[in-house]
Design a protein around this motif. Structure first.
Motif, PDB file in Angstrom:
ATOM      1  N   THR A  51       0.838  -1.207   0.000  1.00 31.56           N
ATOM      2  CA  THR A  51       0.000   0.000   0.000  1.00 31.56           C
ATOM      3  C   THR A  51       0.869   1.251   0.000  1.00 31.56           C
ATOM      4  OG1 THR A  51      -1.565  -1.257   1.330  1.00 31.56           O
ATOM      5  CG2 THR A  51      -1.945   1.108   1.196  1.00 31.56           C
ATOM      6  N   PHE A  79      -9.929   2.657  -3.528  1.00 29.93           N
ATOM      7  CA  PHE A  79     -10.417   3.029  -2.191  1.00 29.93           C
ATOM      8  C   PHE A  79     -11.885   2.617  -2.020  1.00 29.93           C
ATOM      9  CE2 PHE A  79     -11.702   7.038   0.420  1.00 29.93           C
ATOM     10  CZ  PHE A  79     -11.774   6.287   1.579  1.00 29.93           C
ATOM     11  N   THR A  82     -12.189  -1.275  -1.998  1.00 30.62           N
ATOM     12  CA  THR A  82     -11.643  -1.905  -0.789  1.00 30.62           C
ATOM     13  C   THR A  82     -12.446  -1.515   0.446  1.00 30.62           C
ATOM     14  OG1 THR A  82     -10.043  -0.103  -0.633  1.00 30.62           O
ATOM     15  CG2 THR A  82      -9.262  -2.160  -1.614  1.00 30.62           C
ATOM     16  N   LEU A  83     -12.973  -0.291   0.469  1.00 23.62           N
ATOM     17  CA  LEU A  83     -13.761   0.106   1.632  1.00 23.62           C
ATOM     18  C   LEU A  83     -15.051  -0.710   1.722  1.00 23.62           C
ATOM     19  CD1 LEU A  83     -13.771   2.758   3.791  1.00 23.62           C
ATOM     20  CD2 LEU A  83     -16.004   2.738   2.749  1.00 23.62           C
ATOM     21  N   PHE A 167     -15.730   8.143   0.472  1.00 23.74           N
ATOM     22  CA  PHE A 167     -15.524   6.686   0.515  1.00 23.74           C
ATOM     23  C   PHE A 167     -16.161   5.972  -0.683  1.00 23.74           C
ATOM     24  CE2 PHE A 167     -15.927   6.985   5.444  1.00 23.74           C
ATOM     25  CZ  PHE A 167     -14.822   7.796   5.465  1.00 23.74           C
ATOM     26  N   ILE A 363      -6.520  11.685   0.850  1.00 25.61           N
ATOM     27  CA  ILE A 363      -6.976  10.407   0.286  1.00 25.61           C
ATOM     28  C   ILE A 363      -6.076   9.264   0.784  1.00 25.61           C
ATOM     29  CG2 ILE A 363      -5.772  10.481  -1.978  1.00 25.61           C
ATOM     30  CD1 ILE A 363      -8.359   9.325  -3.194  1.00 25.61           C
ATOM     31  N   ALA A 367      -7.736   6.210   2.608  1.00 23.36           N
ATOM     32  CA  ALA A 367      -7.772   4.951   1.847  1.00 23.36           C
ATOM     33  C   ALA A 367      -6.840   3.870   2.374  1.00 23.36           C
ATOM     34  CB  ALA A 367      -7.430   5.242   0.382  1.00 23.36           C
ATOM     35  N   SER A 368      -5.733   4.259   2.977  1.00 24.34           N
ATOM     36  CA  SER A 368      -4.700   3.256   3.297  1.00 24.34           C
ATOM     37  C   SER A 368      -5.231   2.120   4.177  1.00 24.34           C
ATOM     38  CB  SER A 368      -3.493   3.926   3.941  1.00 24.34           C
ATOM     39  OG  SER A 368      -3.889   4.675   5.052  1.00 24.34           O
ATOM     40  N   SER A 370      -8.224   0.680   4.533  1.00 19.56           N
ATOM     41  CA  SER A 370      -9.023  -0.360   3.867  1.00 19.56           C
ATOM     42  C   SER A 370      -8.202  -1.110   2.810  1.00 19.56           C
ATOM     43  CB  SER A 370     -10.292   0.235   3.256  1.00 19.56           C
ATOM     44  OG  SER A 370      -9.973   1.277   2.383  1.00 19.56           O
ATOM     45  N   ILE A 371      -7.264  -0.418   2.159  1.00 21.48           N
ATOM     46  CA  ILE A 371      -6.438  -1.110   1.147  1.00 21.48           C
ATOM     47  C   ILE A 371      -5.556  -2.151   1.849  1.00 21.48           C
ATOM     48  CG2 ILE A 371      -4.671  -0.833  -0.650  1.00 21.48           C
ATOM     49  CD1 ILE A 371      -5.756   1.982  -1.155  1.00 21.48           C
TER      50      ILE A 371
END
Lengths: 383, 207
Positions: A51, A79, A82-83, A167, A363, A367-368, A370-371
């Motif tokens: 990631t 994002f 994965t979320l 999201f 971002i 995002a990190s 959930s990724i």
């Protein structure tokens, strides 16, 4: 003209791009590891490093190529996917199903999402209570953390939140890129006011019913996160609405129009974020002198934020989400990221660098998590 | 009462834009002070309240005669809700819609003292889809108190918009407010359409 365009280009050399990426490299590492890197868990380490590298490569490419939207969209779409996966995984881990029951609502076991924020304001003002059945401070996706993050992102980026922090925006952003040319071209400009009507309705109904009516009845993303257990006609109607709106506004219409129709026509938070574009220091500017009125920016804008008249007047409307699509499409570099108060065609590179740094950081933070979760789950399947 | 209030609120904004410009000059013409405006506005709102009171009573007793069984009530109210909410949605999306206010009729009245009362009557009896929906709701309520409450909610929702009538002319972005108001009316129509659909399906399944 060519020389002028060359001077305006935001593309950088390899070394310079690397130098610009360095602060992001350090910041994302600190944020993702919490300042205490722990490499004892093998799958967790692989997920974290993948990631971390992925994010920074995208940021590097934004500087190296001078293009924004393509690389932003990759991260934005990943994002969103994965979320949704993380949310579904968490609800299945806790409840063994994607649905929630009345018991979960009574126990306040609902993860909070930023789309609920417009519904909280009036009840909180009049009754001093939070109408959403979630955890205020602790637990997974607490209300206070989300509100603070959204406020910070909205004040800083304005409606840029919708392209750099939301999201779910990646869903219709992704589907809007499926076709090369739109099938439906003529859409009435007045539809862009629809989110304000939705905002009016959900804010009032939520205040009067003391319940988050948007989540209960309208939210299309319930179809890819969690939804109420179907136990009767009403809950069946709700499930039908969620699926229809997701299918129509997030999948079908974006494919046919090449526009982000859910964000443009439904999202009540988008309406509030539109107003926050008035306070943000960042904006998109049009330099009338460089503009050759080809209107490519109008064609590619996914948010109905640009019209031919806007281009002629040199203004970008408050509906702009600063996704960078028009900036990338402009053949004369006449449209660019800017800072309010600074005239168009001035400090172009500085404005872009500053905006990219701030927006990418948001971002990356959002995002990190959930990724990493998704990559870790995939790695665990093989190890 | 809640959904009636919402319907009143959503359709009231459109009502203000279309009727406000007709009502406003009549309430203001020839008057100097706010006291007179408030008196005229009070008469206008009081007349609307009384007309709605009468309509609620009539709708309830009419409903008692027509809806003789609960199943029949579900079927008919479901169909009526869907029909009128369809009209409301059509009103919101139709491009050929004429934004004329029925209250224009008072242009023919010479007696100034009667104007607020007449405006109240005409405005209340402008049988728009929103009023038809409230009549349906009122006719299918279980008690007459619930029927009055349905109209009270609708009255409260629409009346809110008439309070700032004296400053309505100063709105800078009238077109934007009208667009949002019309769209909100369409959304209210969708809410009632779903209500009608669930009522109809409920009638079929549990009938």
């Amino acid at each position: 003209m060519d020389e002028a365009i060359k001077n305006l280009t935001t593309r950088k050399s390899f070394g310079k791009s690397l130098l610009y990426t360095l602060p992001m490299f350090l910041l994302t590492f600190i944020l993702m590891t919490g300042g205490r890197p722990d490499f004892s868990d093998r799958s967790g380490t692989i997920a974290l490093l993948t990631t971390f590298l992925g994010l920074n490569i995208l940021y590097f490419l934004m500087h190296y190529t001078g293009k924004t939207d393509k690389f932003r969209a990759i991260l934005f779409i990943v994002f969103a996917l994965t979320l949704s996966f993380t949310l579904i995984k968490n609800t299945i881990d806790i409840r063994q199903t994607m649905t929630y029951s009345q018991g979960d609502i009574l126990e306040c076991n609902m993860p909070f999402c930023h789309l609920v924020i417009p519904m909280l304001i009036l009840p909180a003002a009049f009754t001093q209570s939070i109408i959403y059945p979630g955890s205020i401070l602790g637990g997974f996706a607490s209300i206070s953390a989300m509100v603070v993050l959204w406020l910070a992102a909205s004040v800083t980026l304005g409606r840029g939140f919708c392209s750099w922090g939301c999201f779910y925006g990646g869903w219709d952003d992704g589907f809007s890129r499926f076709r090369k040319k739109p099938v439906i071209r003529k859409i009435s400009d007045s539809w862009k006011w629809m989110p304000f009507a939705v905002l009016l309705m959900v804010a009032l109904t939520s205040a009067l019913a003391l319940a988050p009516t948007y989540c209960d009845w309208i939210c299309p993303f319930k179809a890819v996160t969690e939804f109420e257990q179907v136990t009767g006609i009403e809950s069946a109607a709700k499930a039908g609405i969620f699926i229809s709106l997701f299918g129509g506004l997030v999948v079908v219409l974006p494919v046919l129009t090449k526009k982000r129709t859910q964000c443009s026509y439904l999202c009540p938070l988008g309406a509030i974020n539109t107003l926050s574009n008035k306070v943000t220091p960042f904006t998109v500017k049009i330099d009338r002198q460089s503009c050759n009125e080809c209107y490519k920016c109008v064609q590619v804008c996914p948010m109905f934020a640009l019209t031919n008249d806007d281009v002629k007047n040199g203004n970008v409307s408050i509906f702009c989400t600063k996704c960078g699509k028009c900036v990338d499409a402009c053949p004369t570099q006449a449209i660019h990221y800017g800072i309010k108060g600074v005239p168009a065609n001035r400090m172009v590179k500085f404005s872009r660098n500053l905006f990219l740094f701030v927006s990418f950081l948001f971002i990356a933070v959002f995002a990190s998590g959930s990724i990493i979760t998704v990559i870790k789950s995939i790695v665990n399947l093989f190890i | 009462m809640l959904d009636s209030f919402i319907l009143g609120l959503s359709s009231g904004s459109t009502c203000l834009i279309t009727c406000g410009m007709v009502i406003f000059p009549y309430l203001m013409a020839g008057t100097a002070g706010t006291r007179k405006i408030i008196t005229d506005l009070s008469f206008f709102l009081l007349t609307r309240f009384l007309v709605y009171f009468i309509l609620a009573t009539l709708a309830f007793y009419f409903g008692k005669v027509i809806f003789t069984s609960p199943v029949f009530r579900n079927y008919i109210s479901g169909i009526l809700y869907m029909l009128f909410s369809g009209m409301l949605i059509w009103y919101a999306i139709s491009r050929s819609r004429k934004p004329d206010c029925p209250a224009k009729i008072v242009e023919t009245v010479n007696n100034r003292k009667l104007v607020p009362v007449l405006l109240g009557v005409v405005n209340s009896l402008g049988f728009c889809p929103a009023l038809m929906l409230i009549l349906t709701k009122s006719a299918t309520e279980g008690t007459i108190i619930q029927s009055y409450l349905a109209f009270l909610g609708f009255f409260a929702g629409t009346a809110l918009y008439f309070i700032p009538v004296p400053i309505a002319g100063k709105f800078r972005k009238k077109k934007v407010f009208e667009t949002i108001g019309v769209m909100a009316t369409g959304l209210a129509g969708i809410i009632f359409m779903i209500k009608g659909l669930t009522s109809l399906i409920g009638g079929i399944i549990y009938g």
